[in-house]
Design a protein around this motif. Structure first.
Motif, PDB file in Angstrom:
ATOM      1  N   LEU A  80       8.062  -5.017  -6.127  1.00  0.00           N
ATOM      2  CA  LEU A  80       8.259  -3.586  -6.358  1.00  0.00           C
ATOM      3  C   LEU A  80       9.469  -3.098  -5.567  1.00  0.00           C
ATOM      4  O   LEU A  80      10.306  -2.344  -6.072  1.00  0.00           O
ATOM      5  N   ILE A  81       9.572  -3.538  -4.331  1.00  0.00           N
ATOM      6  CA  ILE A  81      10.685  -3.132  -3.478  1.00  0.00           C
ATOM      7  C   ILE A  81      12.003  -3.662  -4.043  1.00  0.00           C
ATOM      8  O   ILE A  81      13.012  -2.952  -4.104  1.00  0.00           O
ATOM      9  N   ALA A  84      13.010  -1.691  -7.082  1.00  0.00           N
ATOM     10  CA  ALA A  84      13.501  -0.364  -6.714  1.00  0.00           C
ATOM     11  C   ALA A  84      14.900  -0.423  -6.102  1.00  0.00           C
ATOM     12  O   ALA A  84      15.712   0.490  -6.278  1.00  0.00           O
ATOM     13  N   PRO A 131      14.153   3.135  -2.677  1.00  0.00           N
ATOM     14  CA  PRO A 131      13.386   2.658  -1.541  1.00  0.00           C
ATOM     15  C   PRO A 131      14.251   2.273  -0.354  1.00  0.00           C
ATOM     16  O   PRO A 131      13.743   2.104   0.747  1.00  0.00           O
ATOM     17  N   THR A 185       7.555   5.077  -2.769  1.00  0.00           N
ATOM     18  CA  THR A 185       8.712   4.277  -3.176  1.00  0.00           C
ATOM     19  C   THR A 185      10.000   4.739  -2.507  1.00  0.00           C
ATOM     20  O   THR A 185      11.089   4.381  -2.943  1.00  0.00           O
ATOM     21  N   PRO A 191       5.275   0.470   0.493  1.00  0.00           N
ATOM     22  CA  PRO A 191       4.364  -0.377  -0.283  1.00  0.00           C
ATOM     23  C   PRO A 191       3.588  -1.362   0.591  1.00  0.00           C
ATOM     24  O   PRO A 191       2.465  -1.741   0.246  1.00  0.00           O
ATOM     25  N   TRP A 206       0.415   5.796  -5.928  1.00  0.00           N
ATOM     26  CA  TRP A 206       1.675   6.526  -5.752  1.00  0.00           C
ATOM     27  C   TRP A 206       1.435   8.019  -5.795  1.00  0.00           C
ATOM     28  O   TRP A 206       1.971   8.779  -4.981  1.00  0.00           O
ATOM     29  N   TRP A 274       4.885   6.037 -12.522  1.00  0.00           N
ATOM     30  CA  TRP A 274       4.297   5.892 -11.193  1.00  0.00           C
ATOM     31  C   TRP A 274       3.178   6.905 -10.959  1.00  0.00           C
ATOM     32  O   TRP A 274       2.220   6.640 -10.241  1.00  0.00           O
ATOM     33  N   THR A 286       4.540  -1.896  -9.787  1.00  0.00           N
ATOM     34  CA  THR A 286       5.539  -2.965  -9.904  1.00  0.00           C
ATOM     35  C   THR A 286       5.970  -3.149 -11.349  1.00  0.00           C
ATOM     36  O   THR A 286       7.173  -3.265 -11.651  1.00  0.00           O
ATOM     37  N   ALA A 289       8.239  -0.315 -12.357  1.00  0.00           N
ATOM     38  CA  ALA A 289       9.580  -0.448 -11.797  1.00  0.00           C
ATOM     39  C   ALA A 289      10.409  -1.442 -12.594  1.00  0.00           C
ATOM     40  O   ALA A 289      11.591  -1.200 -12.889  1.00  0.00           O
TER      41      ALA A 289
END
Length: 463
Positions: A80-81, A84, A131, A185, A191, A206, A274, A286, A289
């Motif tokens: 996810l990070i 982003a 993020p 995010t 996260p 979220w 989200w 995730t 994203a």
């Protein structure tokens, strides 16, 4: 020499008697984890290299099997990070981020205080899909700060820095920690907070995060620029030329381009997914994203070369995955439980309210020893949450407050988070001024988030 303290600390921990509550192998994982975290602070090598060294040692020493040691790279939270980060590339590449900043300067920039609020609103708008708080500060806000300061004849590292540049720099840092706390995010470690909270039975979506942070976050954003304007005032109070300059730069940009419109559409799509995706379509954050990334690739707003060349994303993936794996093993092998029991014992006899306030203040102040929000979260969030729950603190409130704090302490020092060295390196704020402002902003945030925040959490039914 930068390895000396991390390795010495790890050896000392490894040689100490292992508590009975810790399962076999847990103490060794703790020792390697401490070496890795301290290595991330001391940086004898780049972050990812330190993490990979710690990862290799867990396998070579036989502490963890390779399948377990590499399991962090399969964590959806990590990806996810990364996704982003890719989205934030498009915000910068299309110029949408700069356009948003110039809009706010054109509307609010007649006074220095207005410029401060323009920076705050820009950061707030970009935060949900960015993020990397470092990218927001360094890639979008800092160039605007530099341009405005130069136009006002305010230069770094000389007597003119306090005309405008110093105030704008301090304000950018002050608002960044708030926007980072407002969305799950908006900062890379958030996260991870969700993951650790989930492991202790507290599921934070979220939307839950955003709603809980909305009221204290907006109050803090309304207060911080004015507080800094009072305690760290710019010498130049009126900036009548700033809106004109912003409008001139907007005219040079022309109308919004096709890539900007696509990025704006993807931004709205991501906020919708989200917020509602998990309830309506069982779509994880995730997956949402990566849907956004796919649209940007299909429309050629982003290319594979853009993604492959983003060192920040791949570096974060590497060292973050290692920390997540180690933190997870500390949880499974009983180290976190033992530590939280020890903390709880120290708070015995206190009401959960008093104990929780003390725990949050200790957690906040301990960031003076860290140079990364993520490293701090990985090292201490799980243990402090477990200790808070053991004292009887309401689970959702405890998890959220500690999660918010995990962003709010990011401006305490000039090394406290990614944006701090970027903004401090601009040369507009001295070291003494930075630490003093960091303490002032921290005090205001604690008052707002634990004051107005407590009332808001009561309305939401979290305690």
């Amino acid at each position: 020499m930068r390895w000396a303290v991390p390795v010495a600390a790890g050896l000392i921990i490894y040689l100490l008697p292992q508590p009975e509550a810790v399962k076999p192998g847990g103490w060794a994982v703790l020792a390697i984890f401490v070496v890795t975290v301290l290595g991330l602070i001391a940086q004898p090598m780049p972050l990812a290299a330190v993490a990979l060294t710690g990862l290799a040692f867990t396998m070579v020493a036989g502490v963890l099997e390779p399948a377990v040691a590499l399991s962090g790279f399969a964590e959806p939270t990590i990806w996810l990070i990364v996704a982003a980060f890719f989205i934030s590339i498009a915000v910068t590449k299309t110029g949408l981020g700069r356009r948003v900043a110039l809009w706010f300067v054109a509307m609010l920039g007649k006074r220095s205080l207005g410029l401060g609020y323009g920076l705050a609103l820009t950061d707030l708008v970009l935060a949900p899909a960015t993020p990397s708080n470092t990218a927001r500060s360094g890639g979008v806000l800092y160039p605007i700060i530099t341009s405005l300061s130069e136009q006002a004849d305010s230069r770094p590292n000389d007597q003119t820095r306090r005309r405008l540049g110093a105030y704008l720099t301090a304000t950018a840092m002050g608002v960044n920690v708030i926007t980072s706390a407002m969305f799950a995010t908006a900062m890379a470690a958030n996260p991870l907070v969700q993951k650790f909270a989930g492991e202790q039975g507290v599921e934070i979506s979220w939307l839950t995060w955003t709603v809980a942070a909305l009221v204290p976050g907006l109050i803090a954003l309304a207060v911080i620029p004015t507080v800094l304007y009072k305690v760290f005032p710019p010498e130049l109070r009126d900036t009548p030329e700033a809106p004109w300059q912003a409008r001139a730069q907007l005219a040079e940009l022309g109308p919004m381009s096709r890539p900007e419109w696509i990025m704006a559409g993807v931004f709205v799509m991501l906020l919708t997914l989200w917020s509602l995706g998990s309830q309506l379509w069982a779509l994880s954050a995730t997956a949402s994203a990566f849907a956004g990334v796919a649209v940007l690739l299909i429309t050629r707003v982003l290319t594979w070369n853009d993604l492959a060349g983003d060192k920040s994303a791949w570096t974060t993936l590497t060292w973050f995955a290692v920390l997540v794996m180690m933190a997870g093993q500390l949880q499974k092998l009983g180290v976190v439980g033992w530590f939280s029991t020890s903390i709880t014992g120290a708070a015995a006899g206190l009401s959960w309210q008093v104990a929780f306030v003390l725990l949050t203040l200790v957690y906040f102040a301990s960031h003076y020893a860290f140079a990364s929000n993520t490293a701090h979260v990985a090292a201490m969030y799980g243990a402090f949450l477990a200790a808070a729950l053991a004292t009887g603190a309401p689970p959702m409130m405890a998890a959220l407050v500690l999660g918010f704090i995990s962003s709010l302490y990011g401006g305490l020092t000039h090394y406290a988070s990614g944006p701090a060295p970027v903004l401090f390196g601009g040369g507009y704020v001295t070291l003494t001024e930075w630490w003093r402002n960091g303490l002032v902003v921290a005090a205001v945030n604690i008052a707002v988030w634990m004051g107005a925040g407590a009332v808001w959490f009561k309305i939401l039914g979290y305690w």
